[in-house]
Scaffold this motif. Structure first.
Motif, short mmCIF file in Angstrom:
data_model
loop_
_atom_site.label_atom_id
_atom_site.label_comp_id
_atom_site.label_asym_id
_atom_site.label_seq_id
_atom_site.Cartn_x
_atom_site.Cartn_y
_atom_site.Cartn_z
N SER A 60 0.83 -1.20 0.00
CA SER A 60 0.00 0.00 0.00
C SER A 60 0.87 1.25 0.00
O SER A 60 0.52 2.27 -0.59
N LEU A 61 2.04 1.17 0.65
CA LEU A 61 2.96 2.32 0.62
C LEU A 61 3.42 2.60 -0.80
O LEU A 61 3.57 3.75 -1.22
N ILE A 64 0.70 4.36 -2.64
CA ILE A 64 0.56 5.75 -2.19
C ILE A 64 1.68 6.62 -2.75
O ILE A 64 1.46 7.76 -3.18
N ALA A 123 -0.17 5.68 9.40
CA ALA A 123 -0.37 6.77 8.44
C ALA A 123 0.86 7.67 8.30
O ALA A 123 1.10 8.26 7.25
N TRP A 126 2.89 7.19 5.34
CA TRP A 126 2.40 7.76 4.08
C TRP A 126 3.08 9.10 3.81
O TRP A 126 3.40 9.43 2.68
N LEU A 254 -5.51 10.53 4.16
CA LEU A 254 -4.90 10.44 2.83
C LEU A 254 -5.45 11.53 1.90
O LEU A 254 -4.70 12.11 1.11
#
Lengths: 315, 97
Positions: A60-61, A64, A123, A126, A254
């Motif tokens: 997922s990183l 992103i 988070a 991110w 996000l």
């Protein structure tokens, strides 16, 4: 629920700056506040990461980080299509808007805590992965594969900026030490977070007011961009959040990040890598428009919109 | 003993590259201070980092001062806020500069 007082500190700063009140924080204080915010966010993320499955988070990183590049490309494309700006300025602004603002992230985090909405603990990671890629993209768009300060100089600017070093450092400290060992640090880094944020926002309000003069200089187009592009970023961020199945709180974070523009890492790196780009253009958009917009209107707007349309996935 | 004092007032972002140039030219030392003021490229506050100014001073032989000034002129005058001037100074310990 009343208006969050940290936002009122920001407004106080803007008003004080606008009426030219005799008020400014010493540079060293501003730097300390930034350091505290970065470390608090990093530590918090690290402590949460200690309890989660790192391997599950990594893909997922990647997604992103890619989002940062895509957003930078959209910004560049739109600015070039408008035919209002030379290539270097368009690329520099794209780097700022593809990258993110830690201040906005801190405000969104404080907002969620104020409202009692949970969010993904990691988070903070991110922010780290979003800060860099768009800056590299911005340099590539102007210089191709030959940045004027060389790749070594550029990577130093980008990877050794205080944002990345302190966020990553905080994450690692939190991860290695774990929640129990970090406990004695909580009064400074966690409990005082809102106080630090309030002071930081006071200074940011003063900065925003002092940058407002740039608006007259650069005209309506940049004013329009500074408000309109965050909304495009928010939509892109929302789609990515939905794709990744983030919780509502995570999606708000996000989306806020995607709507934000860098004012620490990107300006420093772009100034040296693409010196012909006018730094006041991107800083005016980022500090005088996008940051105030997100802090006062954006974050609650993103939350209410998401709360209405975002499918509950359970995170 | 006569030497040149080279003073450069410029953007903080240039601190590192500037010091590299000064060292490579062979200067024996330099001094950096924070600075603020106003000029053709607008007022510069010392507060937040973007927009802060520094003032770099080097005392050295005349040839070296001109050499550094020339490099800075070529590389930075076009795109950066930079004020640069040379002045005559007298120093007591000539071997130090």
């Amino acid at each position: 629920m009343g208006i969050d007082p940290v936002i009122l500190f920001f407004i106080l700063g803007v008003v004080a700056g606008a009426v030219k009140a005799d008020l400014h924080l010493p540079k060293a204080v501003y730097e300390l506040l930034t350091v505290l915010l970065l470390l608090s966010i990093g530590l918090k993320g690290g402590v949460e990461l200690a309890d989660s499955d790192l391997l599950r988070i990594l893909p997922s990183l990647g997604v992103i980080a890619l989002k940062g590049v895509v957003l930078g490309l959209i910004a560049f494309g739109l600015l070039r299509l408008s035919r209002k700006l030379p290539r270097a300025d368009a690329a520099s602004i794209a780097a700022h808007y593809g990258s993110v603002s830690v201040g906005t992230f801190a405000v969104a985090m404080a907002y969620l805590e104020h409202q009692g909405i949970p969010f993904e603990g990691h988070a903070a990671a991110w922010v780290v992965v979003l800060e860099i890629p768009a800056i590299l993209l911005g340099v590539l768009l102007v210089r191709g594969l030959r940045p004027s300060i060389g790749w070594a100089g550029l990577s130093r600017e980008v990877f050794l900026g205080k944002g990345v070093v302190l966020l990553l450092g905080g994450l690692l400290i939190g991860l290695l030490a774990g929640p129990v060992a970090v406990e004695p640090l909580e009064p400074l880094f966690f409990d005082a977070f809102r106080g630090v944020l309030a002071l930081f926002l006071l200074e940011m309000g003063l900065v925003a007011a002092s940058r407002a003069g740039g608006l007259r200089e650069h005209g309506l187009f940049i004013a329009f961009f500074g408000i309109a592009f965050p909304l495009i970023g928010a939509v892109v961020g929302g789609l990515v959040a939905w794709m990744l199945g983030l919780s509502l709180g995570g999606a708000v974070l996000l989306v806020s990040l995607s709507a934000s523009a860098s004012y620490i890492a990107a300006p420093a790196a772009m100034r040296l890598s693409v010196p012909e780009a006018n730094p006041s253009l991107s800083l005016t958009a980022s500090l005088a428009l996008t940051f105030p917009f997100n802090v006062v209107i954006g974050v609650p707007l993103y939350h209410h919109t998401l709360a209405a349309i975002y499918p509950v996935t359970g995170g | 003993m006569h030497r040149k004092l080279l003073t450069v007032i410029t953007e903080e972002a240039l601190e590192r590259p500037l010091i590299k140039i000064i060292n490579e030219a062979g200067a024996r030392g330099y001094t950096v201070t924070e600075a603020w003021g106003s000029g053709r490229r607008g007022a510069r506050a010392a507060g937040i980092e973007q927009g802060a100014n520094i003032r770099v001073e080097v005392i050295c032989e005349e040839d070296m001062a001109w050499q550094i000034a020339e490099i800075l002129h070529q590389r930075y005058f076009k795109d950066f806020a930079m004020v640069l001037y040379l002045s005559d100074v007298q120093v007591i310990r000539g071997e130090k500069f």
